[in-house]
Design a protein around this motif. Sequence first.
Motif, PDB file in Angstrom:
ATOM      1  N   HIS A 111       0.638  -1.064   0.179  1.00  0.00           N
ATOM      2  CA  HIS A 111       0.134   0.016   0.114  1.00  0.00           C
ATOM      3  C   HIS A 111       0.575   1.045   0.033  1.00  0.00           C
ATOM      4  O   HIS A 111       0.564   2.224  -0.107  1.00  0.00           O
ATOM      5  CB  HIS A 111      -0.755  -0.119   1.133  1.00  0.00           C
ATOM      6  CG  HIS A 111      -2.245  -0.927   1.291  1.00  0.00           C
ATOM      7  ND1 HIS A 111      -2.671  -1.645   0.220  1.00  0.00           N
ATOM      8  CD2 HIS A 111      -1.555  -2.473   1.603  1.00  0.00           C
ATOM      9  CE1 HIS A 111      -3.421  -2.939   0.582  1.00  0.00           C
ATOM     10  NE2 HIS A 111      -3.199  -3.202   1.801  1.00  0.00           N
ATOM     11  N   SER A 131      -6.618  -3.441  -4.812  1.00  0.00           N
ATOM     12  CA  SER A 131      -7.403  -2.195  -5.229  1.00  0.00           C
ATOM     13  C   SER A 131      -5.891  -1.584  -5.216  1.00  0.00           C
ATOM     14  O   SER A 131      -5.858   0.402  -4.773  1.00  0.00           O
ATOM     15  CB  SER A 131      -7.691  -2.126  -4.060  1.00  0.00           C
ATOM     16  OG  SER A 131      -7.023  -1.650  -3.133  1.00  0.00           O
ATOM     17  N   ASN A 142      -5.307  -8.053  -3.320  1.00  0.00           N
ATOM     18  CA  ASN A 142      -5.010  -7.472  -1.609  1.00  0.00           C
ATOM     19  C   ASN A 142      -4.639  -8.060  -0.693  1.00  0.00           C
ATOM     20  O   ASN A 142      -5.139  -9.670  -0.236  1.00  0.00           O
ATOM     21  CB  ASN A 142      -6.652  -6.948  -1.208  1.00  0.00           C
ATOM     22  CG  ASN A 142      -6.427  -5.315  -2.433  1.00  0.00           C
ATOM     23  OD1 ASN A 142      -5.762  -5.293  -3.089  1.00  0.00           O
ATOM     24  ND2 ASN A 142      -6.976  -4.888  -1.963  1.00  0.00           N
ATOM     25  N   SER A 198      -9.899  -3.756   2.536  1.00  0.00           N
ATOM     26  CA  SER A 198     -10.215  -3.034   1.493  1.00  0.00           C
ATOM     27  C   SER A 198     -10.855  -3.873   0.221  1.00  0.00           C
ATOM     28  O   SER A 198     -11.395  -2.791  -0.254  1.00  0.00           O
ATOM     29  CB  SER A 198      -8.533  -2.779   1.013  1.00  0.00           C
ATOM     30  OG  SER A 198      -7.766  -3.287   0.570  1.00  0.00           O
TER      31      SER A 198
END
Length: 345
Positions: free
Chosen positions: A9, A244, A275, A280
């Motif tokens: 991330h 994502s 992910n 998320s």
Amino acid sequence: MERECLTLHDVTVKHTFLYTLVLLITLSACSSGEGIRIEGKFKSLKQGQFYAYSYSPEWNSFDTIAVKDGVFTLTHPASDTTIVILQYPNFMETMIVGIPGKTIKITGDARDLSRLNISGSDENELLSDFQKDIYKKSLSEKVKKAEEFIKTHPESYASLVVFHKYFLDTEKLNLGKIEKYLNLMLKHAPTRTHLLALNAKMNALVNCSVGKKLPTFKATTLQNENISNNTFKGKWTLVCLWSSWGSNTSRPLAIASKEIRKQHYDVEALNICLNTDTVSALSIIKRDSIDGYNVCDQKAWDSPLVKAFGIRMVPAIILVNKKGIIVERDIKEEDIISTLKEYLK
């Protein structure tokens, strides 16, 4: 030089087969010590930063390299030769051969990163000469030069770098040439770990190519339902692997789900999120009203599903017919609607 460990991330990276291999390892805590050293100086850049990562299990982090007054350095512990990838803020990349005990030197103008001078070892000087040779040539000419280079230096790590750039890190794969040059390099370096890993990945991709059967797999959905390839027996199935990590890695999923609802297509959807957390994943599934079997095993590129489907980038969309045969794979975002219409209308 600053070093820090980054999670998926923290940085946005190009989601290619190249990155798949990087994540065969665990992104764990940074270590210290001597090993591979890189020194460099950029013209036209006073301050900034870029990233370094590698395939080696010893290189267990994304390193942030700070540029100050145009100068940068990186030292990373390693005991074996490996390919090091430098990724710049504009997503251009420079691949070099990292050799323990050697200092690799990089110089050039930051305004033209395709013309860097790389020195410090025979392997890197070969790469530097190759880059100069192909400068301003067309893509087809570069590919021909890449083939000649690999044929001339099949035992070299430099050829492995060229192989990645012109045969693996591409939108469309030429499986025939990949097999040809991979086998050639394996013949001259049969115990090289990276080549063996590549060979395993390519075998998985070939086994899940158009015309092949849906691979055998098992998974548990986010609704805690156990599924397998048998769940989709006798049904049209759209498999979408997504994440994502960027808008383009989840948008095709939303497009496909919306079109299936709109046209009332008789097709099952298997949506596999890469992910590393389910929160998320569930957020996007709810936001975009994603229907179907939603899976997120939180293993990212280490997921058995990634390996089963021979995935080298996300998003990856695969269409399987009622006989369990793959009829399309790596469907582009702009082709999703027309492909569904062609097969399911």
